[in-house]
Design a protein around this motif. Sequence first.
Motif, PDB file in Angstrom:
ATOM      1  N   CYS A   1       0.844  -1.203   0.000  1.00  0.00           N
ATOM      2  CA  CYS A   1       0.000   0.000   0.000  1.00  0.00           C
ATOM      3  C   CYS A   1       0.874   1.246   0.000  1.00  0.00           C
ATOM      4  O   CYS A   1       2.104   1.175   0.059  1.00  0.00           O
TER       5      CYS A   1
ATOM      6  N   ARG B   1       2.608   3.948   1.754  1.00  0.00           N
ATOM      7  CA  ARG B   1       3.117   4.189   3.104  1.00  0.00           C
ATOM      8  C   ARG B   1       4.502   4.813   2.946  1.00  0.00           C
ATOM      9  O   ARG B   1       5.534   4.141   3.094  1.00  0.00           O
TER      10      ARG B   1
ATOM     11  N   ASN C   1       5.284   3.611  -2.005  1.00  0.00           N
ATOM     12  CA  ASN C   1       4.573   2.361  -1.745  1.00  0.00           C
ATOM     13  C   ASN C   1       5.491   1.327  -1.102  1.00  0.00           C
ATOM     14  O   ASN C   1       6.670   1.240  -1.442  1.00  0.00           O
TER      15      ASN C   1
ATOM     16  N   CYS D   1       0.835  -4.326   4.822  1.00  0.00           N
ATOM     17  CA  CYS D   1      -0.435  -3.604   4.855  1.00  0.00           C
ATOM     18  C   CYS D   1      -1.595  -4.573   5.050  1.00  0.00           C
ATOM     19  O   CYS D   1      -1.524  -5.734   4.660  1.00  0.00           O
TER      20      CYS D   1
ATOM     21  N   ASP E   1      -6.467  -1.113   5.043  1.00  0.00           N
ATOM     22  CA  ASP E   1      -5.604   0.060   4.905  1.00  0.00           C
ATOM     23  C   ASP E   1      -5.990   0.857   3.665  1.00  0.00           C
ATOM     24  O   ASP E   1      -6.420   0.296   2.648  1.00  0.00           O
TER      25      ASP E   1
ATOM     26  N   LEU F   1      -4.497   0.436  -0.844  1.00  0.00           N
ATOM     27  CA  LEU F   1      -3.924  -0.884  -1.060  1.00  0.00           C
ATOM     28  C   LEU F   1      -3.579  -1.038  -2.537  1.00  0.00           C
ATOM     29  O   LEU F   1      -4.364  -0.693  -3.416  1.00  0.00           O
TER      30      LEU F   1
END
Length: 328
Positions: free
Chosen positions: A154, A156, A167, A172, A176, A179
């Motif tokens: 995902c 992050r 990503n 994840c 979340d 995704l």
Amino acid sequence: MTLLPSISLRLTPVVSSVLAGLGAAVLAFPAIAHEPTSLDITDAIFASRNADCASYENRYSSAVTDTQQNQKLKGAVHVTAHGDHCVIESNSIPNHDTGEGSAHPFVAPVTAISGAFDIPRNPKPQASATALDQRSYDAILLNGVVVDILSAGCYRPDGNRADANGNVAIGCRTNDKWLLDPLGPGAGFGADKHNAHTQPNGQYHYHGNPMAMFDDQPGADGSPVIGFAADGLPIYGSYFKDETGAVRKAKSGYSLKTGARPSSASDPGGAYDGMYVDDFEFTGAGDLDACNGMVVNGQYAYYVTDAYPWVIRCFSGKPDASFVKQRP
């Protein structure tokens, strides 16, 4: 008693010649003792549209190659029918070569991993759908390979090993935000031409159309059954006969959102392009419902589509507990 072949196949010349010697292959399949002869389905195109898993009762085998490792592999599938359910046992090796067309090597070589799945024989759609879950497989195909639609990646940007797009590939959860869709542009999951790759333990699994078991030459009523979802409902290839009598591909009811994504510390920004699951919304613009299924001739089933969600988006029936992933 040796089971007679119950699966209908439309075969390539190579497979046809193999089947001429039906009964010659004997597999060592660790889940089943005293393995009898089996039906070779290497590169076979299936033909049956029977939605009852019992109609596929048999033992099947394949001989394929992990092209990334130049390693020969033997597949084994055993379908047994019981009064209210079937059991599909498999060693996770498909009926086609693996690794071809991948953008980079799989995280692990394709490995034989045994599993068994219970398939209800008379499944019914429920009043409300059940969401997919990363802790469970979504389906088992008749070539013995699981479907595992959701990724664990995902958006992050502060995560370990975040890529240039912010990503991460793992860590994840299902709920979340943002995704990654493994088949989305730039997702970087390295799927092969069968829309599949391996888990770190070497288990081969599909994220979309397996590009196997059915093709673009459907029968008079459409594509065959290629597997069963965790709720027991069948999965057909892409083609069905519509209300006009035309045989055509089923169309997803999902559409890309318009405009741009939110841009913040927790939102990736940029145009909606299909990289993330949240780039899509169900609009009912196609033939299929929100789970990627529909009723044809009284039979509810899921259909493989050329666009998101590819195979299945949720369960219309109740998923069986045998599809929960086992901890290593």
